[in-house]
Design a protein around this motif. Structure first.
Motif, mmCIF file in Angstrom:
data_model
loop_
_atom_site.group_PDB
_atom_site.id
_atom_site.type_symbol
_atom_site.label_atom_id
_atom_site.label_comp_id
_atom_site.label_asym_id
_atom_site.label_seq_id
_atom_site.Cartn_x
_atom_site.Cartn_y
_atom_site.Cartn_z
ATOM 1 N N SER A 111 0.824 -1.215 0.000
ATOM 2 C CA SER A 111 0.000 0.000 0.000
ATOM 3 C C SER A 111 0.855 1.262 0.000
ATOM 4 O O SER A 111 1.951 1.290 0.562
ATOM 5 C CB SER A 111 -0.924 0.011 1.213
ATOM 6 N N HIS A 136 -0.667 4.268 1.083
ATOM 7 C CA HIS A 136 -1.299 5.225 1.992
ATOM 8 C C HIS A 136 -0.292 5.649 3.058
ATOM 9 O O HIS A 136 0.487 4.830 3.558
ATOM 10 C CB HIS A 136 -2.528 4.596 2.655
ATOM 11 N N SER A 171 -0.217 3.531 6.138
ATOM 12 C CA SER A 171 0.329 2.202 5.841
ATOM 13 C C SER A 171 1.841 2.244 5.791
ATOM 14 O O SER A 171 2.525 1.362 6.320
ATOM 15 C CB SER A 171 -0.218 1.684 4.504
ATOM 16 N N GLU A 211 -7.248 -3.165 -2.500
ATOM 17 C CA GLU A 211 -7.266 -1.921 -1.739
ATOM 18 C C GLU A 211 -8.569 -1.192 -2.021
ATOM 19 O O GLU A 211 -8.895 -0.887 -3.159
ATOM 20 C CB GLU A 211 -6.079 -1.026 -2.121
ATOM 21 N N LYS A 266 -11.148 3.286 2.517
ATOM 22 C CA LYS A 266 -11.639 2.355 3.547
ATOM 23 C C LYS A 266 -10.508 1.532 4.161
ATOM 24 O O LYS A 266 -10.302 1.556 5.360
ATOM 25 C CB LYS A 266 -12.700 1.421 2.945
ATOM 26 N N GLY A 267 -9.779 0.798 3.313
ATOM 27 C CA GLY A 267 -8.706 -0.027 3.848
ATOM 28 C C GLY A 267 -8.237 -1.086 2.878
ATOM 29 O O GLY A 267 -8.540 -1.048 1.686
ATOM 30 N N GLY A 282 -7.780 -1.359 8.180
ATOM 31 C CA GLY A 282 -8.251 -0.038 7.765
ATOM 32 C C GLY A 282 -9.083 0.642 8.826
ATOM 33 O O GLY A 282 -8.747 0.624 10.019
ATOM 34 N N SER A 283 -10.207 1.233 8.405
ATOM 35 C CA SER A 283 -11.063 1.957 9.329
ATOM 36 C C SER A 283 -11.873 0.992 10.184
ATOM 37 O O SER A 283 -11.996 -0.198 9.872
ATOM 38 C CB SER A 283 -12.006 2.868 8.552
ATOM 39 N N ILE A 293 -5.335 2.475 12.916
ATOM 40 C CA ILE A 293 -5.535 1.449 11.894
ATOM 41 C C ILE A 293 -6.090 0.217 12.608
ATOM 42 O O ILE A 293 -5.461 -0.314 13.532
ATOM 43 C CB ILE A 293 -4.213 1.094 11.178
#
Length: 798
Positions: free
Chosen positions: A541, A543, A546, A566, A570-571, A584-585, A602
């Protein structure tokens, strides 16, 4: 038939001619090309410019070498087995009809999906499908319609093609003629014909007429060769119902030539051949200066385009290190994460690739690649992490080309260049009106001055200086910003940046930094298998959270995940053997949040069972408070964050009072928020991390992506700002506003110059040749003024 010309290429049909469709052709080749164009509804080609084509040559067997796969691989820019892209040098490109026909190749053959002409370089970039079509077929198609490409060893070695030297030749012809006409005009300058003591009677009786006709002969190549482009440009503009800046110039040249010819033919005087040849010479001299400066600015734009894209390189021990993308060399092992751009051509050695090549080819369907297969620069990985071996070093200019691809051009607000064109049009109308009114006056008051006044007005008031102000100012600012690590897509973006009145910021990865983040774990311990899957999942990832968590977790063996996906905003979701993990969330992993859980976290679940969360302490970028404090003086500000309200109190202490803070914002919500502001008449700047903010970046007037160490290149953004320069963001905005002021000052200077010049021209005190000298000098002065002023702005930037 003796003087007949070929309808296609314009060559003489003296020796042989072919009649077809009530038109005359010099050979079967030209007739065949006409038939091809006519049958494919492309006969408009001849309406753009008559006799624009070239005679096709016999090429039987000449391009058989293009059946060789090794040669094709070296020549093509992109080749995935179904689509190829190639850049070809076409020497015969010479006019607007050439551009038109070459950019409509898809009508001649449906396998060609896109073709773009670079007219100054005489290059064409063609995208074509390989089903029942090949590079050889493409080259034969081009050759058969008279646009045979030049393919040589230079194409393998990347050598530059020769530049178009026609302007230099024209400048040489005009200069030679100007010098000789001035020399032949000396007797008239010193009025030798009226002085018997100096042998004037001998000059008058014997040589005066010969010298004047010699001046006429010298003027012919000047008018019909060196200055012909002005007539062509003026004609095309008028035919398209446009008044371009070449209309008054062409009219001035024509009037000077006809008036001078009339005077010597009827022994009324020596004419204005010195003014005529001087006018064209100084016009071309100004154009040559402009061309050289444009070339310089173009080079600087390429230079600045080393925008801050970094890539993860694996060393001999398998350890990851982040390096600037331009430092990648052949043989390097590279890690490509989900949603990352592939920077070089290479071989896939680990993982399964699903590559989106729409950046390159415009085809939206992802291409599946497995270990051992070739993958190409410009694609975006869509399915987890992969590793590749680089086969070439990075060509930054290639990535720049991707950024400027027409696929990513959005219809943003009208550029400042359009305003310049509008001013130029009004200016031309005003100049023509003044010229005709002044000439009419002098025809009644003193007819001998009427023609001088008419030509002087047309020359002195040429709006070239106005047309130059914007491109030179913004072009130099583009170069300066690049050196200051603010990498802007094009000059239009600078003008848009000067207009913004609202600035919207993302939080995570934008005003926070991922380099100093800390996190602690809360929840049930993870098994060894789960820790391994977690590490390898976030490894793929891009992000910011991440990346931070990946750096904090302990080392794990690299494994191949069975599945990876991905979910933007969201995640992440992955699986290996019998373990399915979501990262994720809270909502994404199925965890209901309590009121006290408002911090940045996370969340992790394994096989739909909630395991725990990593709680982050955000580290804000240095100087955030001062940046927002400065910007709040002239701009409306807001924060749009996809995170929860855990950082609300801390943000309120950092930001100016009453700054709107919006949390739990999804990517589509951010886009709608910006759209609603624009509907209220706001000019919006969006600053994000280039990942979840792509929609908002594209929607805004100006979208700026903040870059740290990750590959965040996004065609949705208009500029990339090095994270180390975040504190200077407002100073870049102010510099853009100052650049627009410089353009307006240039307009005023040009207007003042024209007012003074027009006064002397209208009153008959200005000779056309003096006006011809002053006109390019005014253009040069504007270029010098804009360059000095923009460099002074650049010095104030840190």
């Amino acid at each position: 038939m003796h003087d007949s010309k070929c309808y296609h290429c314009g060559d003489s049909c003296d020796r042989q001619s072919i009649n077809f469709d009530e038109k005359l052709f010099c050979c079967t080749g030209c007739k065949t090309v006409y038939e091809i164009f006519a049958s494919n509804d492309l006969s408009h080609y001849y309406e753009i410019q008559a006799a624009a084509g070239s005679t096709p040559k016999s090429i039987k067997g000449k391009y058989d070498f293009l059946d060789n796969a090794e040669i094709i691989e070296k020549l093509t820019e992109f080749n995935d087995g179904s689509i190829q892209i190639i850049n070809l040098y076409i020497p015969n490109i010479h006019c607007s009809s050439c551009i038109w026909i070459l950019e409509n190749l898809n009508k001649l053959n449906p396998h060609v999906t896109n073709s773009q002409v670079d007219f100054p370089k005489k290059m064409i970039r063609i995208t074509y499908r390989l089903d029942e079509f090949s590079l050889k077929n493409l080259v034969l198609l081009l050759a058969n319609i008279g646009y045979e490409p030049y393919i040589s060893l230079d194409d393998f070695e990347g050598k530059k093609k020769g530049i178009d030297r026609s302007l230099i030749y024209k400048l040489g012809v005009a200069g030679f003629a100007f010098g000789n006409v001035m020399f032949l005009s000396f007797p008239d300058y010193f009025d030798l014909g009226s002085s018997a003591a100096t042998g004037g009677e001998f000059w008058l009786n014997k040589y005066q007429h010969i010298f004047r006709w010699l001046m006429f002969i010298f003027s012919l190549p000047v008018v019909f060769y060196a200055g012909w482009d002005y007539f062509v440009s003026a004609y095309k503009g008028l035919r398209a119902k446009l008044l371009n800046i070449d209309v008054p110039i062409a009219l001035g040249i024509l009037v000077l030539f006809l008036r001078s010819t009339f005077e010597i033919a009827f022994h009324l005087g020596s004419g204005f051949f010195d003014s005529l040849t001087g006018l064209v010479f100084f016009l071309l001299l100004g154009k040559f200066f402009q061309q050289r400066t444009y070339s310089f600015l173009s080079f600087e734009r390429d230079y600045k385009s080393y925008f801050p894209i970094a890539i993860t390189k694996l060393n001999a021990n398998g350890k990851e290190e982040t390096v600037p993308v331009q430092k990648i060399e052949k043989g390097d092992r590279i890690l490509i994460r989900n949603e990352e751009m592939i920077p070089v051509d290479g071989t896939l050695v680990y993982g399964i690739a699903q590559i989106d090549y729409s950046f390159v080819s415009g085809e939206s369907e992802p291409v599946h690649k497995e270990t051992g297969e070739l993958i190409f620069a410009g694609g975006k990985q869509l399915n987890g992490v992969i590793e590749m071996i680089a086969l070439k070093s990075v060509s930054q200019s290639y990535l720049t080309q991707l950024w400027g691809n027409s696929i990513f051009k959005t219809d943003k607000a009208t550029s400042f260049q359009n305003l310049t064109d509008s001013i130029g049009k009004r200016f031309t109308i005003s100049v023509l009106s003044i010229a005709f009114v002044a000439t009419t006056f002098w025809l009644f008051y003193d007819p001998s001055k009427a023609m001088n006044v008419f030509t002087a007005v047309l020359i002195i008031a040429c709006p070239c200086a106005i047309a130059l102000a914007s491109p030179f100012t913004l072009g130099n600012m583009l170069r300066i910003f690049g050196k200051k690590k603010f990498y802007i897509k094009n000059t239009q973006t600078i003008e848009q940046l000067a207009k913004i009145d609202t600035a919207i910021f993302d939080k995570t990865g934008t005003i926070t930094t991922t380099q100093k983040s800390t996190a602690h774990y809360e929840g049930m311990p993870l098994t060894a298998e789960e820790e391994s899957i977690l590490k390898n999942t976030i490894r793929a990832s891009n992000h910011p959270l991440s990346r931070s968590l990946y750096d904090l977790l302990k080392e794990q063996n690299i494994i191949t995940l069975d599945e990876y996906e991905e979910h933007i905003g969201k995640g992440l979701e992955s699986s290996k053997d019998n373990i399915n993990m979501k990262i994720g969330s809270a909502n994404f992993v199925g965890k209901a949040k309590t009121k006290d859980q408002l911090d940045t976290s996370i969340y992790i679940s394994s096989n739909n069972t909630y395991k725990g969360r990593y709680v982050f302490q955000n580290q804000y970028r240095e100087g955030v408070s001062s940046v927002f404090s400065q910007m709040s003086e002239t701009l409306s500000l807001a924060i749009l964050s996809g995170d929860n309200e855990g950082e609300k109190e801390r943000l309120e202490s950092l930001l100016p009072k009453l700054t709107p803070l919006y949390f739990n914002q999804k990517p589509e919500t951010k886009l709608k928020f910006i759209k609603s502001l624009q509907e209220q008449g706001k000019k919006v700047l969006m600053v994000g991390d280039g990942l979840n903010d792509a929609g908002a970046l594209a929607q805004s007037e100006v979208g700026i992506a903040i870059s740290e160490n990750i590959n965040v290149f996004s065609p949705a953004c208009d500029a990339i700002l090095d994270a180390s320069k975040f504190q200077q963001l407002y100073s870049y905005i102010i510099a853009s506003k100052k650049a627009v002021r410089i353009i307006k000052m240039s307009f005023i200077l040009s207007l003042l110059y024209n007012c003074v010049g027009l006064y002397f021209a209208i009153t008959g005190q200005l000779e056309p040749v003096i006006a011809a000298i002053l006109m390019p000098l005014s253009s040069i002065s504007i270029v010098i003024f804009t360059t000095i002023m923009t460099n002074l702005i650049g010095r104030k930037l840190q």
